[in-house]
Enzyme design. Structure first.
Site, mmCIF file in Angstrom:
data_model
loop_
_atom_site.group_PDB
_atom_site.id
_atom_site.type_symbol
_atom_site.label_atom_id
_atom_site.label_comp_id
_atom_site.label_asym_id
_atom_site.label_seq_id
_atom_site.Cartn_x
_atom_site.Cartn_y
_atom_site.Cartn_z
ATOM 1 N N GLU A 1 -8.028 -8.439 -67.648
ATOM 2 C CA GLU A 1 -8.103 -9.427 -66.739
ATOM 3 C C GLU A 1 -6.984 -10.431 -67.038
ATOM 4 O O GLU A 1 -6.828 -11.098 -68.095
ATOM 5 C CB GLU A 1 -9.455 -10.245 -66.715
ATOM 6 C CG GLU A 1 -9.323 -11.282 -65.600
ATOM 7 C CD GLU A 1 -10.843 -11.782 -65.280
ATOM 8 O OE1 GLU A 1 -11.691 -11.322 -65.463
ATOM 9 O OE2 GLU A 1 -10.659 -12.921 -64.420
ATOM 10 N N LYS B 1 -20.643 -3.233 -67.901
ATOM 11 C CA LYS B 1 -19.623 -3.699 -68.505
ATOM 12 C C LYS B 1 -20.022 -4.811 -69.222
ATOM 13 O O LYS B 1 -20.976 -5.602 -68.800
ATOM 14 C CB LYS B 1 -18.662 -4.304 -67.245
ATOM 15 C CG LYS B 1 -17.431 -5.028 -67.588
ATOM 16 C CD LYS B 1 -16.524 -5.142 -66.520
ATOM 17 C CE LYS B 1 -16.581 -6.535 -65.658
ATOM 18 N NZ LYS B 1 -16.853 -7.473 -66.532
HETATM 19 O O1 KIV Z 1 -17.864 -10.647 -62.383
HETATM 20 C C1 KIV Z 1 -16.754 -10.154 -62.056
HETATM 21 O O2 KIV Z 1 -16.566 -9.644 -60.826
HETATM 22 C C2 KIV Z 1 -15.619 -9.521 -63.085
HETATM 23 C C3 KIV Z 1 -14.317 -9.886 -62.693
HETATM 24 C C4 KIV Z 1 -13.933 -11.199 -62.905
HETATM 25 C C5 KIV Z 1 -13.639 -8.880 -63.554
HETATM 26 O O3 KIV Z 1 -15.959 -9.661 -64.313
#
Ligand code: KIV
Length: 281
Positions: A183, A114
């Site tokens: 988010e 991600k």
């Molecule tokens: O690092 C994380 O847990 C995230 C969330 C805030 C979406 O990116």
């Protein structure tokens, strides 16, 4: 249950079935999550705050993310695991982004990575996808660039900001990401993005109209105490339960109630008498 893969999440969106998603940072939590039937786990850079006690995610390194992703992978071998690319692991060049995304797969066997950002990180998403790696985009409130957003503030609350969220979502999908995380945006904007995109749109504070929900496990189990975002629902009070257990342990040790007979290794039959005789006890 067979491990769900990216095509299963696309099929779930088609069927209108919600995807369940939590963060995890360690082996035991990953085991609990797999036993609970979570569809996906994110080894988020939120580990900076939840595990290391940093004020934010900026100091988090690739090596830390890989070590935690590796532990989560071992704890949840049958669950789709996503590695979160930390600050400066993908911003400076596409080559660097591909190399770091590749490290997650080679060193921690994650299923996807991600990265934060919309229009402006689309070329990085494209480069990673072209290397054969599944990517989840992340738009709306993007903590790594919260300085530019004026702090950890919800996005999409004006028409202009909502337009930017929609443009980011389309750019992420167009760049080849196969999922997206939204988010801290209003539910009507989240639902519109989820309806508009063909890829699953997961929510963390983006409303029930999205294709699934993510929470940070440390918030959800009541372990992280510094602050609680509005979108969090607490399902238990780990901080309270563990602190109470530790207080009872302290009391027991001080009062010599612990250890008790049951917690001791006794000498073998006949050996105690010999021991007492030798040491004149
Ligand atoms: O690092 C994380 O847990 C995230 C969330 C805030 C979406 O990116």
């Amino acid at each position: 249950m067979p491990k769900k893969m990216i095509h299963d999440f696309h099929a779930m969106k088609e069927r209108g079935e919600k995807i369940t998603f939590l963060t995890a940072y360690d082996f035991p939590t990953a085991q609990f999550a797999e036993a609970a039937g979570l569809d996906m786990l994110l080894v988020g850079d939120s580990l900076g705050m939840c595990v290391y006690g940093y004020a934010g995610t900026i100091p988090v390194t690739m090596d830390q993310c890989i070590a935690h992703a590796d532990a989560v992978r071992r704890g949840a071998p049958g669950t789709f695991v996503i590695g979160d690319m930390p600050f400066m692991s993908y911003q400076s060049s596409s080559d660097g982004a591909v190399e770091n995304a590749g490290r997650f797969l080679k060193e921690a066997a994650v299923d996807a990575v991600k990265l934060e950002g919309g229009v402006r990180v689309a070329p990085r998403i494209r480069a990673i996808v072209d290397a054969g790696i599944v990517v989840m985009g992340h738009i709306g409130l993007t903590p790594q660039s919260s300085g530019q957003l004026g702090g950890h503030k919800a996005q999409g609350r004006t028409l202009e900001s909502a337009r930017a969220v929609v443009a980011d979502a389309l750019a992420v999908q167009e760049a080849g990401a196969q999922m997206i995380l939204l988010e801290a945006i209003p539910p009507e904007v989240g639902a519109h993005v989820a309806r508009t995109l063909s890829i699953p749109a997961l929510s963390i504070g983006a409303g029930a109209g999205c294709d699934g929900q993510l929470l940070i496990v440390s918030d959800m189990i009541g372990q992280f105490q510094a602050f609680t975002p509005k979108f969090v629902k607490k399902y238990c009070d780990v901080a309270g339960t563990v602190t109470e257990a530790m207080k009872r342990y302290v009391d027991d040790v001080r009062a010599v109630r612990f250890p008790a007979e049951d917690h001791c290794y006794h000498m073998l039959e006949g050996e105690r008498e010999k021991f007492e005789a030798e040491f004149e006890l």
